[in-house]
Design an enzyme around this catalytic site. Structure first.
Site, PDB file in Angstrom:
ATOM      1  N   PRO A  32       0.849  -1.197   0.000  1.00 29.50           N
ATOM      2  CA  PRO A  32       0.000   0.000   0.000  1.00 29.50           C
ATOM      3  C   PRO A  32       0.886   1.250   0.000  1.00 29.50           C
ATOM      4  CG  PRO A  32      -0.676  -1.544   1.717  1.00 29.50           C
ATOM      5  CD  PRO A  32       0.635  -2.027   1.198  1.00 29.50           C
ATOM      6  N   LYS A  33       0.399   2.305  -0.636  1.00 29.32           N
ATOM      7  CA  LYS A  33       1.128   3.578  -0.625  1.00 29.32           C
ATOM      8  C   LYS A  33       0.575   4.445   0.499  1.00 29.32           C
ATOM      9  CE  LYS A  33       2.721   7.433  -3.406  1.00 29.32           C
ATOM     10  NZ  LYS A  33       2.512   8.388  -2.297  1.00 29.32           N
ATOM     11  N   TRP A  34       1.393   4.688   1.508  1.00 28.88           N
ATOM     12  CA  TRP A  34       0.959   5.425   2.689  1.00 28.88           C
ATOM     13  C   TRP A  34       0.974   6.922   2.440  1.00 28.88           C
ATOM     14  CZ3 TRP A  34      -0.947   2.683   6.713  1.00 28.88           C
ATOM     15  CH2 TRP A  34      -0.703   1.305   6.676  1.00 28.88           C
ATOM     16  N   ASP A 179      -2.863   6.223  -0.430  1.00 30.78           N
ATOM     17  CA  ASP A 179      -2.754   6.891  -1.730  1.00 30.78           C
ATOM     18  C   ASP A 179      -2.929   5.978  -2.928  1.00 30.78           C
ATOM     19  OD1 ASP A 179      -2.531   9.547  -1.261  1.00 30.78           O
ATOM     20  OD2 ASP A 179      -0.360   9.641  -1.404  1.00 30.78           O
TER      21      ASP A 179
END
Length: 367
Positions: A32-34, A179
């Site tokens: 996941p894009k934090w 994101d």
């Protein structure tokens, strides 16, 4: 600090791609894009430094993370990750921004009111060994072992080789404030400052009223367009800007916008924002001409335009009624009536629990 990878260090970056790479199984590691502050943690015994993407240490702003990091991390290591503020409704980037304050008393109070978390996703050094040349597969295995006993607010990011699962995360985790999804070559080394990773981010479009612009810092034309949408009472709200225009496009925009410059501000929906007294009153924190903690004293004044132009822009997400990042201009919409540009067209993603995203390892049990 005497580490094999000393501070400061530029983090490895990513370039945007419209879709997750479709390669042979195991070629890419997905995460996941934090949505937070990129942070590289340097630990040498009791000494810890939180390095930022712009080489300005974050250590003083997040004192509540220091003891948990000492408890979770190996005695000597360098860990790449993200500082985030998590709430019951997902990640709160606005609250995270508030944490960068010069007053020590404010920093202490906010560390208690809106405590931060650290999400680790790469291991760059362990003991006396630099891992910059090690493949990601090895770095991930060592990171999982190093953080096996980690407890909140320190987390290990989920990850998977399964593209289908990563695609599911892309949709499912958005409501938690993430994101998008990162794709990293499984055999890749860590390359500081280089865009060798891939990121897939959410992208949508909206038709917005263009009611002003800011001059580019070079003075060669509009650097950003001020975007607005109407609420149910007919009030035009500022929700962000469209920017990143080329030199040639800025010259074109100057000519395109010239006929719409508002000479009389009395009827402009944002006319009062040009009044310096409004800013001095402390009531203008979100007005286009107001000062920002990111502006470093720069002039954020704008040139008002009659609210007659409509632009289609691409955006990633909306937080608290504003675009999370700068939007990207797509085209003029001469067929649209500005009054029809309302908040109703925006897609709002419902909140999602962060439990799965904060679980560490892979939610499906694979690594």
């Amino acid at each position: 600090m005497e580490l094999p990878v000393p501070p400061p260090l530029a983090p490895m970056l990513a370039k945007s791609t419209p879709d997750l790479p479709d390669a042979e199984p195991g070629a890419y590691w997905f995460e996941p894009k934090w949505d937070g502050f990129r942070c590289i943690v340097f630990r040498d015994g009791n000494e810890i430094e939180l390095g930022s993407r712009n080489d300005r240490p974050l250590t003083r702003y997040f004192p509540e993370l220091l003891d948990p990091l000492r408890a979770a991390l190996p005695d000597r290591c360098v860990v790449d990750g993200e500082v985030v503020v998590a709430t019951g409704e997902g990640l709160d980037f606005d609250a995270l921004q508030q944490r960068l304050h010069p007053a020590a008393s404010r920093v202490k109070r906010l560390s208690e009111e809106t405590p931060a978390s650290f999400v680790a996703f790469d291991l760059l050094a362990l003991g006396d060994r630099s891992l910059l040349d090690a493949p990601l597969t090895e770095r991930r295995e060592l990171l999982e072992a190093a953080l096996a006993g980690a407890r909140p607010p320190v987390h290990l990011t989920p990850g998977t080789y399964d593209r289908a699962l990563a695609q599911d995360w892309f949709s499912r985790f958005e409501g938690a404030g993430l994101d998008g999804v990162m794709a990293k070559a499984a055999g890749g080394r860590y390359e500081p400052g280089k865009r060798t990773q891939l990121k897939v981010k959410h992208l949508r479009t909206a038709d917005c009223v263009v009611a002003g612009f800011r001059e580019h810092k070079n003075g060669d034309g509009p650097g950003s367009l001020m975007l607005g949408l109407y609420d149910d009472q007919g009030r035009l709200h500022h929700l962000g800007v469209a920017s990143s225009f080329s030199v040639a496009r800025r010259a074109e925009l100057r000519d395109e916008l010239a006929p719409y410059v508002a000479e009389d501000l009395s009827g402009h929906p944002w006319g009062e924002w040009a009044d310096a007294a409004a800013h001095a009153s402390g009531t203008s924190g979100r007005l286009p001409g107001g000062q920002s903690r990111w502006s470093a004293g720069k002039d954020l004044s704008f040139t008002p335009l009659r609210p007659e132009l409509v632009a289609e822009v691409a955006y990633e997400r909306v937080d608290n009624g504003r675009f999370r990042h700068s939007a990207r201009f797509q085209r003029w919409r001469t067929d649209r009536d500005p009054s029809s540009c309302t908040f109703a067209q925006l897609e709002v993603v419902p909140p999602t629990e962060l439990t799965t995203a904060f679980a560490g390892g892979s939610p499906d049990g694979t690594t």
